[in-house]
Design an enzyme around this catalytic site. Structure first.
Site, PDB file in Angstrom:
ATOM      1  N   HIS A 152      33.555  62.205  23.200  1.00  0.00           N
ATOM      2  CA  HIS A 152      32.960  60.886  23.428  1.00  0.00           C
ATOM      3  C   HIS A 152      33.816  59.965  24.291  1.00  0.00           C
ATOM      4  CE1 HIS A 152      30.471  57.420  22.645  1.00  0.00           C
ATOM      5  NE2 HIS A 152      31.435  56.783  22.009  1.00  0.00           N
ATOM      6  N   ARG A 182      40.341  55.815  18.984  1.00  0.00           N
ATOM      7  CA  ARG A 182      39.694  54.504  19.180  1.00  0.00           C
ATOM      8  C   ARG A 182      38.768  54.185  18.020  1.00  0.00           C
ATOM      9  NH1 ARG A 182      34.812  52.792  21.001  1.00  0.00           N
ATOM     10  NH2 ARG A 182      34.146  54.790  21.887  1.00  0.00           N
ATOM     11  N   ARG A 187      36.708  57.658  13.316  1.00  0.00           N
ATOM     12  CA  ARG A 187      35.944  58.727  13.962  1.00  0.00           C
ATOM     13  C   ARG A 187      36.659  60.069  13.950  1.00  0.00           C
ATOM     14  NH1 ARG A 187      33.518  55.474  19.225  1.00  0.00           N
ATOM     15  NH2 ARG A 187      31.928  54.319  18.063  1.00  0.00           N
ATOM     16  N   GLY A 197      31.908  50.292  38.658  1.00  0.00           N
ATOM     17  CA  GLY A 197      31.032  49.149  38.454  1.00  0.00           C
ATOM     18  C   GLY A 197      30.577  48.958  37.029  1.00  0.00           C
TER      19      GLY A 197
END
Length: 642
Positions: free
Chosen positions: A369, A418, A297, A11
């Protein structure tokens, strides 16, 4: 023709976007979430959402966004889906704006954009430092409209157990368990979309919620779905270490001008705010003056790790400073303005560290993460060869027909690393594309093959297997403590398959995982209750996490190069000739079987060295010494592609 029905598992943003788009198309949706939808992990996203709206007149464009994403991912991401994501980004941001997301605005009333890592543009729209929460609530409101009209049915507090597959191997629904009553039920459907998020709990030292075990992905993987690039796990540079989990300090802090540093003298007794500039080591700015603290990152995390490994962290400990005090003292930003931009993050730090983060530099260290790896999904190019055919049922479809995936649980948008603020975007564009792919799939289904026509034997067999597994775990009365086993799993994965990877240690981790797998099936019965039983679902999650961990470690063992988040000291350079391929793991008799036959599609941008002045190999030499590799017995590094 009967109304089609689709089950959506998860959800969060990807699940809500998929649900909304399917409901708008007249498809009935059953939405499953282990927690109330508004508590999905998307609520924790802080920094913002990327989109090349170019309101600052910097010459930004979807192509530059695409280029930064591919470069940041170290060229491991297929380019056609990434191009569509970048092209859809501005429209998605304006859609969210019309839904009522309270984005920050400039004095002129225009959307405000900040910089994020891996780019030189102001491309990130944000709602203070609670962007994920604002987006999640806005989409939830849209889905509630369809819930009121009975097109959407929510099942909150249910956990996904497995797929229903027919004799042809097609996905025909799911088996799920009510975590209050513990009842196990089947839910036939014409298609299933998994949007269940990441698996950060595997590593323990993670910014993820403790619900992020990756169960649905592992269950699908064990039922035949291909797991793509499992070894690519992102470690965020800035987090507050905690006993239960790590608290994220968003990249938005660095996007607004936060600086990373450590005292040049590790024994410096002065308070950090009293240490003058000349005695501070701004390591990122020294290593790459162009990108500075906004390197991608994987690089910032690795730099901090190396600094601390050499005993050069604050007080010689595993921590460095993240400083925003200069924004207030030297750049004239008021406390009110700083809090307007970063309030949510600063509140978290002050709550857990009992320090004012504006007066005192924040103490941080990297933590797991995000998982770039996930369920392998397909795509189909359009006639021009550069964009996607949005009418194709292949888009976002897994290796099992009828099974789709979107969001962090699938692999295709981020490659080996990412970029910050691409996560919310990929959830929304991936969910949108998954809904289009499902609709195309449903159009091709024969009318007599609808979910209502699923033979009872198929449904009952799937349910029977899950009930049997549950009862077997419930009766377990071995000597092992599942909570202790999870602690061992987390320590193993962090120590040997985290930032710092060595082949011999990875092989040792593989052996340890085999041991944990065997022990996890001999757990002591901790709760035999039939209502809200927590011990059995926890042990089941543990088993699933171990199976996922085997794929992560095996991918890292076999991929003999370093790329993005996967830095392997034995092979510290990128090798495009051999390894510009997708890692495709298939679960076979309790072990991952790895296939590297799929080449990464580079139809727009050819692989090249990343834009940054440094890579992990150079960081090791500059921070840890020119002769580090030789002293470690790893030999001379060979330059191949990075």
């Amino acid at each position: 023709m009967p109304q089609r029905k689709v089950v959506v598992v998860g959800g969060g943003l990807a699940g809500l976007m998929t649900t909304m788009k399917l409901a708008e198309a007249g498809v009935k949706v059953q939405l499953f979430s282990i927690v109330p939808v508004k508590r999905s992990h998307s609520v924790c996203a802080q920094g913002g959402i990327n989109g090349s709206v170019n309101l600052r007149g910097e010459g930004d464009s979807p192509y530059l966004h695409f280029e930064d994403t591919i470069t940041g991912g170290d060229f491991l991401n297929h380019q056609p889906p990434v191009m569509r994501m970048a092209e859809r980004a501005p429209a998605i941001i304006y859609l969210l704006d019309r839904m009522g997301v309270p984005f920050n605005r400039t004095a002129e009333g225009m959307l405000s954009f900040r910089r994020f890592g891996g780019t030189l543009m102001h491309r990130t729209a944000y709602a203070g430092a609670t962007t994920g929460q604002q987006l999640l609530y806005a989409l939830d409101e849209q889905v509630r409209r369809h819930e009121a009209s009975k097109d959407v049915e929510k099942f909150e507090g249910w956990t996904f157990l497995g797929l229903i597959k027919d004799a042809e191997g097609r996905c025909r629904g799911i088996v799920a368990q009510n975590l209050r009553t513990m009842e196990i039920e089947t839910f036939p459907a014409d298609a299933v979309v998994v949007c269940s998020g990441g698996n950060g709990l595997i590593f323990g030292r993670s910014t993820n919620s403790i619900i992020n075990s990756g169960d649905p992905v592992s269950a699908c993987y064990q039922q035949g779905a291909v797991y793509g690039n499992p070894e690519m796990v992102q470690i965020h540079p800035t987090a507050i270490p905690g006993e239960d989990k790590c608290r994220l300090i968003s990249e938005s802090v660095r996007g607004e001008g936060g600086r990373l540093w450590a005292p040049r003298d590790v024994s410096d007794p002065r308070a950090p705010k009293d240490i003058p500039e000349k005695d501070r080591w701004y390591f990122c700015e020294e290593l790459d003056p162009t990108y500075g603290n906004l390197l991608s990152r994987d690089l910032v995390s690795f730099i901090i790790y190396c600094v601390c490994r050499m005993g050069k962290g604050v007080g010689g400990k595993q921590q460095v400073y993240l400083d925003i005090g200069h924004l207030h003292r030297e750049k004239g930003m008021s406390r009110e303005l700083i809090n307007d931009k970063l309030g949510g993050v600063l509140e978290i730090y002050e709550k857990f560290m009992r320090e004012d983060p504006i007066d005192n530099p924040m103490r941080i260290y990297p933590a797991v993460h995000y998982t770039m790896g996930g369920l392998w999904v397909d795509y189909e190019k359009g006639t021009d060869g550069a964009t996607l055919d949005t009418d194709s049922p292949r888009n976002q479809q897994c290796s099992i027909p009828g099974l789709y995936a979107a969001g962090e649980c699938e692999y295709q948008y981020h490659g080996a690393n990412r970029l910050g603020a691409n996560a919310l975007l990929s959830c929304l564009t991936g969910g949108e594309l998954a809904a289009l792919g499902v609709q195309a799939y449903l159009r091709n289904l024969p009318a007599e093959g609808a979910w209502q026509d699923l033979p009872a034997t198929v449904s009952n067999d799937a349910k029977g297997q899950m009930v049997q597994d549950y009862e077997s775990l419930k009766r377990s009365n071995g000597a092992e403590n599942p909570y202790q086993l999870l602690s061992e799993l987390q320590q193993t994965m962090w120590d040997y398959c985290g930032i710092w990877r060595l082949q011999k240690e990875l092989i040792g981790a593989r052996d340890k995982l085999d041991e944990l797998s065997e022990r996890s099936r001999k757990c002591q019965l901790l709760d035999g209750g039939g209502w809200a039983n927590q011990a059995v679902p926890f042990t089941r999650s543990l088993i699933h996490m171990i199976e996922m961990s085997k794929a992560i470690v095996e991918g890292a063992i076999v991929r003999d190069e370093s790329r993005g988040a996967h830095f392997k000291l034995d092979t510290p350079e990128r090798d495009d000739k051999k390894w510009l391929v997708t890692t495709k793991a298939t679960w076979t008799s309790g072990r991952p079987e790895i296939d590297f036959s799929e080449r990464v599609e580079c139809n727009v941008l050819q692989p090249r060295a990343r834009k940054y002045k440094i890579n992990q190999n150079k960081v090791v030499r500059l921070v840890m010494g020119e002769d580090f590799f030789e002293k470690a017995g790893l030999g001379e590094a060979t330059t191949v592609g990075s």
